[in-house]
Design a protein around this motif. Structure first.
Motif, PDB file in Angstrom:
ATOM      1  N   PHE A  60      43.832  36.162  34.942  1.00  0.00           N
ATOM      2  CA  PHE A  60      42.471  36.507  34.544  1.00  0.00           C
ATOM      3  C   PHE A  60      41.523  36.226  35.697  1.00  0.00           C
ATOM      4  O   PHE A  60      41.681  35.248  36.408  1.00  0.00           O
ATOM      5  CB  PHE A  60      42.072  35.643  33.337  1.00  0.00           C
ATOM      6  N   ILE A  61      40.532  37.089  35.875  1.00  0.00           N
ATOM      7  CA  ILE A  61      39.495  36.855  36.886  1.00  0.00           C
ATOM      8  C   ILE A  61      38.152  37.158  36.239  1.00  0.00           C
ATOM      9  O   ILE A  61      38.004  38.157  35.537  1.00  0.00           O
ATOM     10  CB  ILE A  61      39.689  37.753  38.127  1.00  0.00           C
ATOM     11  N   LYS A  62      37.193  36.284  36.501  1.00  0.00           N
ATOM     12  CA  LYS A  62      35.845  36.485  35.961  1.00  0.00           C
ATOM     13  C   LYS A  62      34.854  36.574  37.110  1.00  0.00           C
ATOM     14  O   LYS A  62      34.836  35.734  37.996  1.00  0.00           O
ATOM     15  CB  LYS A  62      35.480  35.330  35.023  1.00  0.00           C
ATOM     16  N   ASP A  63      34.029  37.618  37.073  1.00  0.00           N
ATOM     17  CA  ASP A  63      32.940  37.820  38.032  1.00  0.00           C
ATOM     18  C   ASP A  63      33.401  37.807  39.494  1.00  0.00           C
ATOM     19  O   ASP A  63      32.807  37.153  40.339  1.00  0.00           O
ATOM     20  CB  ASP A  63      31.827  36.790  37.805  1.00  0.00           C
ATOM     21  N   PHE A  64      34.451  38.541  39.790  1.00  0.00           N
ATOM     22  CA  PHE A  64      34.939  38.709  41.153  1.00  0.00           C
ATOM     23  C   PHE A  64      34.035  39.729  41.837  1.00  0.00           C
ATOM     24  O   PHE A  64      33.962  40.883  41.410  1.00  0.00           O
ATOM     25  CB  PHE A  64      36.394  39.196  41.126  1.00  0.00           C
TER      26      PHE A  64
END
Length: 195
Positions: A161-165
């Motif tokens: 999961f990645i947030k605000d890349f």
């Protein structure tokens, strides 16, 4: 009791050599029961008919099991229908959210090809229709700097999961935009990455 009578059954047996049918048998007590009747024509060494062999088998238990199986099948079909309706309702809610959000939402396979994208995404990238984006490679088409893909992919694989890349992207006309990407891995039932 044989439908059409025993004489008709014996006549058919003489013509074909065998007769089979479901019948209602009668016990000594007078109680009727389901049975399976098989009549076979007997012949002598020269092939001349000399008689019949009749076997009647009580199929009461089989009929009860068939009825029980039919009950379970009906119950299972009802459960499948209920689950299908629930899944359809969930899919409709998902589709409504997917289409109505003002954020660009898209799904890619593990080779970064677009499988689906909402209208906000189509507009963000400057395309007139979704069909012009589907199956395009996200990295080569929209990344300003494709080398960022490796950093992005390593982080996704590590955490799932990645947030605000933060990512610089380009539109169809070549103009640039800075986006914050929030992504999660798509996995199959065995945990393999599929997108």
């Amino acid at each position: 009791e044989v439908k059409g009578g025993l004489e008709q059954a014996l006549s058919l047996t003489e013509k074909t050599g065998r007769f089979e049918a479901g019948i209602m048998g009668k016990r000594r007590s007078g109680e009727l029961f389901p049975a399976h009747l098989t009549i076979t024509l007997r012949k002598d060494e020269l092939g001349n008919p000399i008689g019949f062999v009749a076997i009647s088998k009580d199929v009461t238990q089989q009929k009860l099991l068939e009825k029980e199986l039919q009950h379970y099948t009906s119950a299972l079909e009802k459960m499948v229908e209920e689950r299908t309706q629930a899944l359809k309702a969930t899919e409709e809610r998902y589709r409504s959210l997917f289409e109505s959000t003002k954020d660009a939402v898209f799904i890619c396979d593990k080779e970064d090809r677009f499988l689906d994208i909402n209208q906000a995404g189509v507009e963000l990238f400057g395309y007139p229709a979704k069909e012009e984006i589907l199956n395009k490679d996200f990295v080569s088409t929209f990344y300003v700097n494709p080398q960022v893909r490796q950093t992005f992919q390593e982080a996704m694989t590590r955490t799932g999961f990645i947030k605000d890349f933060e990512l610089e992207l380009k539109r169809k006309d070549g103009s640039r935009l800075v986006a914050l990407m929030t992504c999660s891995l798509g996995l199959d039932e065995k945990g393999n990455i599929i997108g």
